[in-house]
Design a protein around this motif. Structure first.
Motif, PDB file in Angstrom:
ATOM      1  N   UNK A 105      -4.946  -1.683  -8.881  1.00 44.02           N
ATOM      2  CA  UNK A 105      -3.934  -2.688  -8.544  1.00 44.02           C
ATOM      3  C   UNK A 105      -4.562  -3.876  -7.815  1.00 44.02           C
ATOM      4  N   UNK A 106      -5.527  -3.599  -6.936  1.00 51.15           N
ATOM      5  CA  UNK A 106      -6.222  -4.672  -6.224  1.00 51.15           C
ATOM      6  C   UNK A 106      -6.931  -5.611  -7.198  1.00 51.15           C
ATOM      7  N   UNK A 157       0.821  -1.214   0.000  1.00 48.55           N
ATOM      8  CA  UNK A 157       0.000   0.000   0.000  1.00 48.55           C
ATOM      9  C   UNK A 157       0.860   1.270   0.000  1.00 48.55           C
ATOM     10  N   UNK A 158       1.887   1.384   0.871  1.00 48.25           N
ATOM     11  CA  UNK A 158       2.778   2.542   0.755  1.00 48.25           C
ATOM     12  C   UNK A 158       3.484   2.614  -0.601  1.00 48.25           C
ATOM     13  N   UNK A 159       3.704   1.455  -1.249  1.00 47.93           N
ATOM     14  CA  UNK A 159       4.307   1.477  -2.585  1.00 47.93           C
ATOM     15  C   UNK A 159       3.395   2.190  -3.578  1.00 47.93           C
ATOM     16  N   UNK A 160       2.082   1.893  -3.519  1.00 50.76           N
ATOM     17  CA  UNK A 160       1.130   2.582  -4.394  1.00 50.76           C
ATOM     18  C   UNK A 160       1.140   4.076  -4.097  1.00 50.76           C
ATOM     19  N   UNK A 161       1.171   4.420  -2.809  1.00 51.36           N
ATOM     20  CA  UNK A 161       1.188   5.836  -2.417  1.00 51.36           C
ATOM     21  C   UNK A 161       2.412   6.533  -2.988  1.00 51.36           C
ATOM     22  N   UNK A 162       3.555   5.831  -2.969  1.00 50.93           N
ATOM     23  CA  UNK A 162       4.785   6.415  -3.506  1.00 50.93           C
ATOM     24  C   UNK A 162       4.731   6.556  -5.025  1.00 50.93           C
ATOM     25  N   UNK A 163       3.938   5.702  -5.684  1.00 49.14           N
ATOM     26  CA  UNK A 163       3.824   5.732  -7.148  1.00 49.14           C
ATOM     27  C   UNK A 163       2.631   6.558  -7.623  1.00 49.14           C
ATOM     28  N   UNK A 164       1.976   7.273  -6.694  1.00 49.17           N
ATOM     29  CA  UNK A 164       0.794   8.073  -7.035  1.00 49.17           C
ATOM     30  C   UNK A 164       1.158   9.552  -7.034  1.00 49.17           C
ATOM     31  N   UNK A 165       1.287  10.185  -8.204  1.00 47.27           N
ATOM     32  CA  UNK A 165       1.642  11.610  -8.249  1.00 47.27           C
ATOM     33  C   UNK A 165       0.516  12.532  -7.808  1.00 47.27           C
TER      34      UNK A 165
END
Length: 432
Positions: free
Chosen positions: A370-371, A350-358
């Motif tokens: 992604x889910x 989940x933090x990975x998605x947050x990091x990849x969300x501009x």
């Protein structure tokens, strides 16, 4: 007396929204409301996904006691459809969360989860469809409604400490996967029987979900700008780091559930001590809990993507090593190591998605997309493993299959960092 026209109202509304969007959001990074929200999310994970990844207890019990008329592959469809819906429903719940339906999703999902488990207690021995409908479909839908809102709402309260807060909340799933097997193994195999044991479990979950619903609060005003899923999907398609991350995690999930569903059955079939077999899942999930809690600190030091790459590679090696798991010591060592690294991946995706969300207004949508992809990995993984095992339980074949799958997922996740670096270099060139 002059009254405002519709056009003036719309103009005023758009002006107010523009002012809201232009006002910088200040995150409290703590406080009673923020930490109670994290605690509520922790309980949600305990009661939803924590129950999903405790299915290994049911897999063992159904295969040897309650549904002996079904193959292991057929029984695993119950857990895999639950895991599939947990991910797939996220495509809907993520969109509803972005539109401001947080409380509707959390309260509605809690009611369905409670109802599904009480209905499961009424299922009769050998009646596959009754268990499939209640534990597979209903409980899976409930978990899918609860996951994204409970995790995404944490971003209302934290920015700098967001990864740490999210990993703590996500660790509720692993804590649940420790508590639920202990409770279920000790009640299912006692004089209580199936119905009373499941009702006791349902009662515990109902009480905790009530506390969770009362604890969580939203904070950031709802954005009236509707997120277009098709437009977001197109953006994601052109975001190579996001594409590699989605592909890698989807392939990883194919193998991820195999030890969670089959380790206890593996221990039982190999004739290990019955009490130890019951606690094999507890050993693995306890280690997973430690992995989840510690992953937040590691991610702050070394980066989310780097830690996930390390954890997935370790899981691949351990799944190959599962070929030699036959003794009490080997089961314990495998459980500790695999649990730790699998828990790390579970906490950080989940933090990975947050990091990849501009654009954070698309956070719920990107999580949902992604889910949805990861759902298919969870759906097909364990039934394929069950079919490969066969009625004679040829364990090395399933271990080999899942090890190879995890290696492929590792290779895709490694490309996240490469894609991110290429994107940064391109941005610098464009600026020049």
């Amino acid at each position: 007396m002059n009254t405002p026209t519709d056009s003036e109202d719309q103009s005023q509304g758009s002006t107010d929204e523009k002012k809201t969007l232009e006002t910088p959001i200040i995150f409290p990074e703590g406080g009673i409301t923020a930490w109670f929200t994290v605690f509520g999310a922790f309980l949600i994970q305990f009661c939803s996904y924590g129950y999903t990844i405790s299915f290994g207890v049911y897999q063992d019990y159904y295969a040897q006691v309650y549904m002996t008329n079904q193959s292991s592959s057929a029984i695993s469809w119950i857990g895999s459809i639950n895991a599939f819906l947990f991910e797939a429903i996220g495509l809907i719940s993520g969109r509803l969360y972005d539109r401001g339906y947080f409380y509707h999703l959390v309260i509605g999902g809690s009611l369905i989860q409670s109802f599904s488990l009480f209905m499961l207690s009424l299922a009769k021995p050998g009646q596959f469809y009754q268990v499939f409908l209640t534990q597979g479909l209903l409980s899976g839908c409930a978990a899918g409604m609860l996951y994204i809102p409970s995790m995404a709402v944490i971003s209302h309260h934290f920015e700098k400490r967001r990864a740490l807060a999210m990993t703590f909340a996500a660790s509720g799933a692993c804590f649940g996967s420790v508590a639920h097997p202990i409770m279920l193994n000790n009640t299912l195999n006692s004089q209580l029987g199936f119905a009373s044991s499941v009702r006791a479990s349902a009662g515990l979950i109902t009480g905790l979900l009530i506390i969770a619903c009362l604890s969580m609060r939203t904070r950031i005003p709802i954005s009236h700008t509707t997120v277009d899923y098709l437009l977001t999907a197109k953006k994601c398609w052109h975001d190579s780091a996001y594409v590699f991350g989605t592909a890698g995690l989807t392939i990883f999930v194919v193998a991820f559930y195999y030890p969670l569903f089959y380790l206890q059955l593996d221990s039982s079939v190999h004739g290990l001590d019955k009490t130890f077999s019951f606690y094999s899942l507890v050993i693995m999930n306890t280690s997973s809990f430690i992995g989840q809690v510690s992953s937040g600190f590691l991610a702050n030091w070394f980066g989310v993507a780097n830690i996930i790459v390390l954890a997935v590679s370790a899981c691949a090696v351990l799944l190959f090593g599962m070929i030699g798991v036959r003794t009490l010591a080997s089961v314990a060592i495998f459980g500790v190591l695999y649990g730790f690294f699998a828990g790390t991946v579970l906490a950080l995706w989940t933090p990975l998605i947050e990091a990849l969300t501009p654009d954070m207004s698309e956070f719920g949508a990107r999580m949902g997309i992604m889910c949805a992809f990861m759902a298919f990995g969870g759906l097909i993984g364990t039934p394929i493993s069950g079919a490969i095992l066969g009625d004679n339980y040829i364990w090395w074949r399933a271990a080999l299959f899942n090890g190879v799958r995890t290696l492929k997922g590792y290779s895709d996740i490694v490309d996240i960092n490469k894609s991110s670096e290429q994107t940064k270099l391109k941005g610098i060139e464009d600026t020049d």
